[in-house]
Enzyme design. Sequence first.
Site, PDB file in Angstrom:
ATOM      1  N   SER A  58       1.427  38.743  64.692  1.00 50.44           N
ATOM      2  CA  SER A  58       0.116  39.279  64.298  1.00 50.44           C
ATOM      3  C   SER A  58      -1.005  38.263  64.495  1.00 50.44           C
ATOM      4  O   SER A  58      -0.890  37.099  64.096  1.00 50.44           O
ATOM      5  CB  SER A  58       0.202  39.671  62.818  1.00 50.44           C
ATOM      6  OG  SER A  58      -1.060  39.602  62.206  1.00 50.44           O
ATOM      7  N   GLY A  59      -2.124  38.733  65.059  1.00 48.51           N
ATOM      8  CA  GLY A  59      -3.291  37.863  65.195  1.00 48.51           C
ATOM      9  C   GLY A  59      -3.850  37.477  63.840  1.00 48.51           C
ATOM     10  O   GLY A  59      -4.201  36.317  63.601  1.00 48.51           O
ATOM     11  N   LEU A  60      -3.893  38.475  62.945  1.00 49.11           N
ATOM     12  CA  LEU A  60      -4.424  38.203  61.602  1.00 49.11           C
ATOM     13  C   LEU A  60      -3.591  37.134  60.889  1.00 49.11           C
ATOM     14  O   LEU A  60      -4.124  36.172  60.328  1.00 49.11           O
ATOM     15  CB  LEU A  60      -4.416  39.501  60.778  1.00 49.11           C
ATOM     16  CG  LEU A  60      -4.700  39.342  59.288  1.00 49.11           C
ATOM     17  CD1 LEU A  60      -6.126  38.890  59.049  1.00 49.11           C
ATOM     18  CD2 LEU A  60      -4.435  40.653  58.530  1.00 49.11           C
ATOM     19  N   ASP A  70      -9.594  35.911  61.396  1.00 50.29           N
ATOM     20  CA  ASP A  70      -9.076  36.723  62.512  1.00 50.29           C
ATOM     21  C   ASP A  70     -10.237  37.047  63.452  1.00 50.29           C
ATOM     22  O   ASP A  70     -10.572  38.206  63.676  1.00 50.29           O
ATOM     23  CB  ASP A  70      -8.439  38.000  61.922  1.00 50.29           C
ATOM     24  CG  ASP A  70      -7.698  38.816  62.976  1.00 50.29           C
ATOM     25  OD1 ASP A  70      -7.435  38.274  64.074  1.00 50.29           O
ATOM     26  OD2 ASP A  70      -7.409  39.994  62.705  1.00 50.29           O
ATOM     27  N   ASP A  97       0.176  40.235  69.343  1.00 50.51           N
ATOM     28  CA  ASP A  97      -1.163  40.784  69.211  1.00 50.51           C
ATOM     29  C   ASP A  97      -2.091  39.916  70.070  1.00 50.51           C
ATOM     30  O   ASP A  97      -2.418  38.798  69.692  1.00 50.51           O
ATOM     31  CB  ASP A  97      -1.528  40.713  67.718  1.00 50.51           C
ATOM     32  CG  ASP A  97      -2.932  41.161  67.437  1.00 50.51           C
ATOM     33  OD1 ASP A  97      -3.636  41.539  68.384  1.00 50.51           O
ATOM     34  OD2 ASP A  97      -3.306  41.142  66.248  1.00 50.51           O
ATOM     35  N   ASP A  99      -5.151  40.452  70.773  1.00 48.73           N
ATOM     36  CA  ASP A  99      -6.563  40.748  70.460  1.00 48.73           C
ATOM     37  C   ASP A  99      -7.210  41.486  71.643  1.00 48.73           C
ATOM     38  O   ASP A  99      -6.676  42.464  72.115  1.00 48.73           O
ATOM     39  CB  ASP A  99      -7.301  39.450  70.087  1.00 48.73           C
ATOM     40  CG  ASP A  99      -6.827  38.911  68.736  1.00 48.73           C
ATOM     41  OD1 ASP A  99      -6.204  39.688  67.981  1.00 48.73           O
ATOM     42  OD2 ASP A  99      -7.062  37.731  68.444  1.00 48.73           O
ATOM     43  N   GLU A 126      -6.610  45.172  72.585  1.00 51.88           N
ATOM     44  CA  GLU A 126      -7.422  46.222  71.960  1.00 51.88           C
ATOM     45  C   GLU A 126      -8.761  46.364  72.686  1.00 51.88           C
ATOM     46  O   GLU A 126      -9.279  45.376  73.228  1.00 51.88           O
ATOM     47  CB  GLU A 126      -7.631  45.897  70.472  1.00 51.88           C
ATOM     48  CG  GLU A 126      -8.366  44.616  70.200  1.00 51.88           C
ATOM     49  CD  GLU A 126      -8.129  44.088  68.775  1.00 51.88           C
ATOM     50  OE1 GLU A 126      -6.955  44.010  68.345  1.00 51.88           O
ATOM     51  OE2 GLU A 126      -9.130  43.728  68.116  1.00 51.88           O
ATOM     52  N   LYS A 132     -13.277  38.919  68.864  1.00 48.73           N
ATOM     53  CA  LYS A 132     -13.010  40.134  68.085  1.00 48.73           C
ATOM     54  C   LYS A 132     -13.250  39.909  66.586  1.00 48.73           C
ATOM     55  O   LYS A 132     -13.358  38.765  66.116  1.00 48.73           O
ATOM     56  CB  LYS A 132     -11.578  40.630  68.337  1.00 48.73           C
ATOM     57  CG  LYS A 132     -10.456  39.669  68.042  1.00 48.73           C
ATOM     58  CD  LYS A 132     -10.021  39.545  66.599  1.00 48.73           C
ATOM     59  CE  LYS A 132      -9.695  40.837  65.921  1.00 48.73           C
ATOM     60  NZ  LYS A 132      -8.261  41.167  66.019  1.00 48.73           N
ATOM     61  N   ASN A 134     -11.576  41.524  62.832  1.00 45.97           N
ATOM     62  CA  ASN A 134     -10.473  42.351  62.343  1.00 45.97           C
ATOM     63  C   ASN A 134     -10.959  43.776  62.109  1.00 45.97           C
ATOM     64  O   ASN A 134     -12.060  44.006  61.623  1.00 45.97           O
ATOM     65  CB  ASN A 134      -9.909  41.757  61.038  1.00 45.97           C
ATOM     66  CG  ASN A 134      -8.692  42.530  60.568  1.00 45.97           C
ATOM     67  OD1 ASN A 134      -8.820  43.533  59.877  1.00 45.97           O
ATOM     68  ND2 ASN A 134      -7.519  42.074  60.963  1.00 45.97           N
ATOM     69  N   SER A 135     -10.105  44.729  62.455  1.00 47.70           N
ATOM     70  CA  SER A 135     -10.495  46.145  62.425  1.00 47.70           C
ATOM     71  C   SER A 135     -10.881  46.634  61.037  1.00 47.70           C
ATOM     72  O   SER A 135     -11.568  47.642  60.912  1.00 47.70           O
ATOM     73  CB  SER A 135      -9.333  46.991  62.945  1.00 47.70           C
ATOM     74  OG  SER A 135      -9.022  46.609  64.250  1.00 47.70           O
ATOM     75  N   ARG A 170      -4.471  49.232  72.850  1.00 50.22           N
ATOM     76  CA  ARG A 170      -4.793  49.662  71.480  1.00 50.22           C
ATOM     77  C   ARG A 170      -6.161  50.345  71.459  1.00 50.22           C
ATOM     78  O   ARG A 170      -7.155  49.770  71.920  1.00 50.22           O
ATOM     79  CB  ARG A 170      -4.768  48.428  70.582  1.00 50.22           C
ATOM     80  CG  ARG A 170      -5.386  48.624  69.220  1.00 50.22           C
ATOM     81  CD  ARG A 170      -4.963  47.450  68.356  1.00 50.22           C
ATOM     82  NE  ARG A 170      -5.838  47.225  67.226  1.00 50.22           N
ATOM     83  CZ  ARG A 170      -5.664  46.249  66.340  1.00 50.22           C
ATOM     84  NH1 ARG A 170      -4.631  45.425  66.466  1.00 50.22           N
ATOM     85  NH2 ARG A 170      -6.492  46.093  65.350  1.00 50.22           N
ATOM     86  N   HIS A 201      -4.825  53.233  66.260  1.00 50.20           N
ATOM     87  CA  HIS A 201      -5.040  52.568  64.974  1.00 50.20           C
ATOM     88  C   HIS A 201      -5.990  53.382  64.106  1.00 50.20           C
ATOM     89  O   HIS A 201      -6.897  54.054  64.615  1.00 50.20           O
ATOM     90  CB  HIS A 201      -5.611  51.167  65.203  1.00 50.20           C
ATOM     91  CG  HIS A 201      -5.269  50.216  64.109  1.00 50.20           C
ATOM     92  ND1 HIS A 201      -4.406  50.515  63.077  1.00 50.20           N
ATOM     93  CD2 HIS A 201      -5.686  48.935  63.874  1.00 50.20           C
ATOM     94  CE1 HIS A 201      -4.294  49.477  62.280  1.00 50.20           C
ATOM     95  NE2 HIS A 201      -5.065  48.504  62.737  1.00 50.20           N
TER      96      HIS A 201
END
Length: 549
Positions: A58-60, A70, A97, A99, A126, A132, A134-135, A170, A201
């Site tokens: 995971s990127g986060l 992130d 991930d 990103d 994504e 980026k 975080n979403s 993504r 997502h």
Amino acid sequence: MRDKYLDTASINTHRTNSRFAALRENICSPQPFFLMEAHSGLSAKIVEEAGFRGLWASGLTISASLGLRDSNEASWTQVLDVLEFMVDSTRLPILVDGDTGYGNFNNVRRLVRKLGQRQIAGVCIEDKLFPKTNSFIGERQPLADIDEFCGRIKAGKDSQTDDDFVLVARVEALISGHGMEEALRRAEAYRAAGADAILIHSKLSSATEILDFAKHWEQRCPLVIVPTMYHSTPTEVLLQAGLSNIIWANHNLRASITAMRETSRQIFETQSLGETESRVATVKDVFRLVGNAELEAAEKRYLPARATGKAVILAASGGDLGELTDHQPKCMVDIRGKPLLQRLADTLSHVGIREISVVRGYRKESVALAGIRTIDNDRHAETGEAYSLSCAADRIDGETVVVYGDVLFRDYILEGIMATDGDIVLAVDALGAKLKPPGRVRDLVAADHGFSGHYLDDRPAYLQEMSPDIAPQSISGEWIGLARFSTQGAVWLREEMAALESEGLLEKADMPVLLTRLAAKHPVAIHYILAHWLDVDTLTDVGNALNFI
Ligand code: SPV
Ligand code: MG
């Protein structure tokens, strides 16, 4: 269960394409496939041990574990370094991930090539912009232009080093508030550009829009989901909708935050470990997870066996150093703040000899040092060195160093006899006897040849006789009281002591007698040295010892 630990060498031999194929097969199969989050070599191992078949890097959580946001604050090569530890510690396929791909198509090309080289089985990119966010932060984050993002996908697929490398595209349209139609339009464009799967997502707390998307998608290519926000939706519901690829995206990092916070708080408040010990993994568990057992086995294969030898120190006689030896034997005389015996033991342990036994006799109660075993020769007054050594016969098992308790020598001399070939090796000073007054040296050595000092002379020398009465022209040197016996040499030594005993000679025999008898039956090698040692027989020797240190 198969061995989960892999050292680097065995990973290299397993470097087939199986990780790539495993990820592709699992993602393309309609069977449930759960990818569990990991952010380090250790967490990756824990995921594998739990039984998962795939890892989500995971990127986060990789960012957070580095103390970063992130927001592409860690460079992509720093992320790559973390991934390398994860690959090295497991056999599982990793979906990373990626990103946004860290830039445009060109950055994606290089990223995918490097991931392939590192055995990372797939990447998810994504449709947002670098750097980026975080979403789950903010609203309506800007999306990438569809065509530009399709270029990133094509560039990634054209750069894969393995046919089975998986590129997941993504779609952020639902999260950014662009609606279902836009999400489907983008997903289809990405599929057509070559994406192997679509990660759709959502940040809603229910799975409605994800289930809706799945219905409209009609399985045109595999879907991947991340139910972090709609966590209360039963997994069964997702699977029944054909959403078989599920990422549990950040729960190991979040679990570790809870555990570390609680542990730190508790230790801070109690200023002790008492309440914590039973609630944390054991140190043994840490050793097991990182594969210490494999290292131990490798050490047996690759390290010289000599590094774990033992030693017997002969220190039963008292010596005559006036007042200094009234209440203790000479091995306990203080040499600049430490007993002579301790200094000798230190030298032995510098070369890896840990199991040290000392045969004591005179004023034996004074001979006690931490880490040194004692053996008593209670008949020291009427017996000699061979008898003292025989008291330690059961310690002479495997490679053993035998040394007088009143000598000091530089470390390299011990290293020299440890490295010299032979089952019995003696350190012999080629100069010593010549520098000392006649009659003063007891352990004179006659060898098959003396020390030539010639630079090309590497012929091994062998003992012929050791005694105080060697004719001057036959003296090759003086034994310094230091010998090494191999496992075989130790057997011969024990046999010879037994032979002396059966002949009724053991009690009176000294080391020259014992070694001369051994030399008559077996090769006793000589390692010549020139000075850099001393023995302590007189008060002058004590003075010399003070200067030696
Ligand atoms: C991550 O784990 O870094 C992800 C998933 O990208 S999410 O945080 O849900 O965006
Ligand atoms: Mg991410």
